[in-house]
Enzyme design. Structure first.
Site, short mmCIF file in Angstrom:
data_model
loop_
_atom_site.label_atom_id
_atom_site.label_comp_id
_atom_site.label_asym_id
_atom_site.label_seq_id
_atom_site.Cartn_x
_atom_site.Cartn_y
_atom_site.Cartn_z
N LYS A 39 0.94 -0.90 0.01
CA LYS A 39 0.23 0.23 0.01
C LYS A 39 0.82 1.05 -0.03
O LYS A 39 1.39 2.07 1.61
CB LYS A 39 -1.34 -0.12 1.10
CG LYS A 39 -1.78 0.84 1.50
CD LYS A 39 -3.16 1.14 0.51
CE LYS A 39 -3.70 1.87 0.38
NZ LYS A 39 -5.34 1.33 -0.55
N ALA A 118 -4.37 5.40 -2.86
CA ALA A 118 -4.95 5.62 -2.35
C ALA A 118 -5.82 6.53 -3.19
O ALA A 118 -5.77 7.47 -3.46
CB ALA A 118 -4.68 6.65 -1.01
#
Length: 216
Positions: A39, A118
């Site tokens: 991530k 994101a």
């Protein structure tokens, strides 16, 4: 030799990037590739990346050592907002050096690193740097997640135009069936329109049909 990076983005927030990233990693693992997910930056969580935990659940692997040492989740913010705002609220600058070092470590141990962003491509990482420009600077190919929700044709084509304008390679487009809209006619038409457009304009790009996964 370093493994490749594929950046996973989507046409909007909550379009299914996390599910698609985990599903694709599982497909590649099952065909014998060494794959891990990362991530880029996670907001709205404390202690561990919820998205990484979901990846591992879908992959069926349990946690990797690189999860435990933070390499797959190098930057976490508690406030659920775009990274530039979360960083400002916590008065903690986004640590690009930590992100880049973590990605480099993962590339040394794996054939492919799927880096999930994101939100969408234009989400600001800082007040002056958009996600898409960070990706362009690194020359990473992008896998774009879309679906049959109303408006997806417009959002998908705009995202593809933005990638092309920056010379970013489109690795593929993933159709997330879990996020299909309630109107089956619109969903079916959107799927065929987007798939035909990708085939014409980006013939090198893969097309992934992501099934509805039971995540209960």
């Amino acid at each position: 030799m370093s493994g490749q990076v594929v950046f996973v983005s989507g046409i909007d927030t909550d379009i299914g990037k996390t599910v698609v990233t985990g599903w694709l990693a599982r497909q590649w693992l099952e065909r014998g590739e060494r794959v891990i997910t990362q991530k880029l930056v996670q907001t709205g969580c404390i202690g561990a990346s919820d998205d990484i935990l979901m990846h591992r659940r879908i992959m069926g692997t349990g946690l990797f050592e690189e999860d435990r040492d933070g390499s797959t989740m190098p930057v976490l913010y508690a406030y659920p907002a775009s990274p530039h705002l979360s960083a400002r609220l916590e008065q903690r600058t986004l640590d690009f050096a930590a992100i880049e070092a973590a990605t480099a470590r993962l590339r040394q141990g794996y054939d492919t690193v799927l880096v999930e962003g994101a939100g969408g491509l234009m989400v600001p990482l800082t007040d002056t740097l958009l996600t898409i420009d960070y990706v362009a600077q690194r020359g990473w190919p992008v896998l774009l997640v879309t679906s049959g929700r109303l408006g997806s044709i417009n959002h998908t084509l705009l995202s593809l135009e933005a990638l092309a304008a920056r010379g970013i390679t489109l690795q593929g487009v993933a159709w997330n069936s879990r996020d299909d809209g309630s109107d089956e006619l619109i969903t079916a038409d959107s799927r065929e329109f987007i798939r035909a457009h990708v085939a014409r304009q980006f013939p090198q790009a893969a097309w992934y049909e992501v099934p509805r996964l039971d995540l209960a």
